[in-house]
Design a protein around this motif. Structure first.
Motif, mmCIF file in Angstrom:
data_model
loop_
_atom_site.group_PDB
_atom_site.id
_atom_site.type_symbol
_atom_site.label_atom_id
_atom_site.label_comp_id
_atom_site.label_asym_id
_atom_site.label_seq_id
_atom_site.Cartn_x
_atom_site.Cartn_y
_atom_site.Cartn_z
ATOM 1 N N HIS A 146 3.968 6.949 -3.398
ATOM 2 C CA HIS A 146 4.080 6.011 -3.108
ATOM 3 C C HIS A 146 4.582 5.647 -1.399
ATOM 4 O O HIS A 146 3.881 5.780 -1.100
ATOM 5 N N ARG A 147 5.848 5.286 -1.930
ATOM 6 C CA ARG A 147 6.700 5.196 -0.743
ATOM 7 C C ARG A 147 8.082 6.110 -0.840
ATOM 8 O O ARG A 147 8.700 4.985 0.458
ATOM 9 N N GLY A 148 8.504 6.849 -1.121
ATOM 10 C CA GLY A 148 8.706 7.862 -1.593
ATOM 11 C C GLY A 148 8.870 8.890 -1.209
ATOM 12 O O GLY A 148 7.484 9.462 -1.973
ATOM 13 N N TRP B 286 9.924 8.015 7.702
ATOM 14 C CA TRP B 286 10.160 8.251 6.607
ATOM 15 C C TRP B 286 12.349 8.389 7.121
ATOM 16 O O TRP B 286 12.808 8.779 8.142
ATOM 17 N N THR B 287 12.884 7.365 6.189
ATOM 18 C CA THR B 287 14.209 7.248 6.635
ATOM 19 C C THR B 287 15.601 7.479 5.282
ATOM 20 O O THR B 287 14.495 7.839 3.934
ATOM 21 N N VAL B 288 15.798 8.762 5.822
ATOM 22 C CA VAL B 288 16.198 9.511 4.754
ATOM 23 C C VAL B 288 17.925 8.141 4.057
ATOM 24 O O VAL B 288 18.024 8.012 4.344
ATOM 25 N N PRO C 65 1.015 -1.195 0.316
ATOM 26 C CA PRO C 65 -0.129 0.608 -0.416
ATOM 27 C C PRO C 65 0.698 0.949 -0.485
ATOM 28 O O PRO C 65 1.928 1.111 0.635
ATOM 29 N N PRO C 66 0.260 2.057 -0.733
ATOM 30 C CA PRO C 66 1.437 4.335 -0.024
ATOM 31 C C PRO C 66 1.271 3.808 0.613
ATOM 32 O O PRO C 66 0.125 3.791 1.877
ATOM 33 N N ALA C 67 2.310 4.827 1.173
ATOM 34 C CA ALA C 67 2.592 5.400 2.756
ATOM 35 C C ALA C 67 1.760 6.845 2.577
ATOM 36 O O ALA C 67 2.299 7.570 1.833
ATOM 37 N N PRO C 68 0.596 7.131 3.542
ATOM 38 C CA PRO C 68 0.619 8.619 3.942
ATOM 39 C C PRO C 68 2.052 9.270 4.254
ATOM 40 O O PRO C 68 2.754 9.136 4.642
ATOM 41 N N LEU C 69 2.355 10.546 4.374
ATOM 42 C CA LEU C 69 3.073 11.473 4.463
ATOM 43 C C LEU C 69 3.432 11.783 5.658
ATOM 44 O O LEU C 69 4.503 11.824 6.386
ATOM 45 N N VAL D 258 12.827 7.037 1.978
ATOM 46 C CA VAL D 258 11.525 6.337 1.842
ATOM 47 C C VAL D 258 10.657 5.694 3.398
ATOM 48 O O VAL D 258 11.421 5.621 4.009
ATOM 49 N N ALA D 259 10.002 4.951 3.293
ATOM 50 C CA ALA D 259 9.145 4.115 4.525
ATOM 51 C C ALA D 259 9.370 2.527 3.618
ATOM 52 O O ALA D 259 9.474 2.102 2.642
ATOM 53 N N ASP D 260 10.233 2.146 5.121
ATOM 54 C CA ASP D 260 10.201 0.433 4.772
ATOM 55 C C ASP D 260 8.681 0.300 4.594
ATOM 56 O O ASP D 260 7.464 0.170 4.639
ATOM 57 N N ALA D 261 8.609 -1.158 3.308
ATOM 58 C CA ALA D 261 7.418 -1.509 2.744
ATOM 59 C C ALA D 261 6.819 -2.602 4.623
ATOM 60 O O ALA D 261 8.104 -2.516 4.899
ATOM 61 N N PRO D 262 5.954 -2.526 4.331
ATOM 62 C CA PRO D 262 5.612 -3.450 5.215
ATOM 63 C C PRO D 262 5.420 -4.612 5.656
ATOM 64 O O PRO D 262 6.373 -5.891 4.761
#
Length: 275
Positions: free
Chosen positions: A253-255, A164-166, A155-159, A269-273
């Motif tokens: 999406h997740r970026g 969020w990992t740089v 799924p997409p990651a919300p803001l 980026v957000a880690d994938a579930p």
């Protein structure tokens, strides 16, 4: 078996921060616009889904994927593979359960050694004719030699509410990967209550963040005052330059990319579930 085919030509632009697929974009600008043309569907539910890469197996060696690694094939046949560092684009044809990957192009961001190995494995496996197998939310792409890419739809990651990992820094139009040994240390979370907290790369911090349209306005940062090794302090100073006042953001999406008026920028980026 019915047979449908989708074909298109694309190029990945070798530019700045995270040329990411636009799926699930919320307020903020959408950097991954689709090309024009009619919509085409393949027999398998492959297209217009962002697939998080779980692992790549090449020559019997299995390599776990880093955060941010994904593959997307849009309904016009454009493929975009994110390696966790660079982005690979390619022409693809989908026919039945076969995905044929054509000529590939890639961005040219310098990557840490461990990401280079994964990038090479993913690029090698994402080539030629691939057998696609979809089961529930999982996808496996297998080469004729038995190499395989294992993926999961995500799924997409919300803001807000996402850590969020740089993973990259930018000055103007030039993007660079993080210094070796600093990966994963700078991160932040925007709270739904307007707060923001995390780590600048060495010191933990807190601040405020107000989202309006395609911008985020950060308040004054309060942080701890530890001294860390030189590379970590370099990352910290650059991240702090970005999280300063009004910045533009793009969510893909997740970026996430943030760009400040002073030209400093970062990709995260957000880690994938499940990772």
């Amino acid at each position: 078996m019915l047979k449908q085919q989708i074909t298109t030509v694309t190029a990945v632009t070798a530019v700045a921060l995270l040329t990411l697929a636009a799926c699930g974009t919320e307020s903020g600008s959408d950097a991954g616009s689709k090309g024009s043309g009619g919509s085409v569907r393949s027999e398998l539910p492959l297209t217009d889904v962002v697939w998080s890469v779980d692992s790549v197996s090449v020559g019997g060696k299995k390599t776990a994927a880093p955060a941010g690694a994904s593959v997307e094939i849009d309904s016009k046949g454009r493929a975009s593979a994110k390696t966790g560092c660079n982005t690979i684009g390619a022409d693809v044809t989908v026919s039945g359960d076969t995905v044929t990957v054509g000529k590939k192009e890639s961005t040219l961001i310098g990557c840490p050694e461990e990401l280079e190995g994964f990038e090479e494995a993913l690029s090698g496996a994402f080539s030629g004719k691939l057998k696609a197998e979809v089961e529930d939310k999982r996808l496996t792409l297998t080469t004729a030699d038995g190499d395989a890419i294992s993926l999961t739809s995500e799924p997409p990651a919300p803001l807000a509410g996402t850590e969020w990992t740089v993973n990259s820094l930018a000055a103007g139009a030039t993007a660079t990967s993080l210094p070796k040994g600093t990966e994963g240390k700078a991160h932040f979370t925007l709270g739904k209550d307007g707060s923001v907290e995390g780590s600048l790369g060495c010191n933990t911090f807190s601040s405020t963040a107000k989202v309006s349209g395609s911008t985020v306005t950060f308040g004054r940062i309060t942080s701890t005052r530890k001294l860390c090794p030189g590379p970590e302090m370099t990352v910290e100073r650059q991240v702090q330059k970005v999280l300063d006042g009004k910045v533009s953001y793009e969510l893909h999406h997740r970026g996430l990319t943030l760009t400040a008026g002073n030209g400093a920028g970062l990709g995260a980026v957000a880690d994938a579930p499940g990772k």
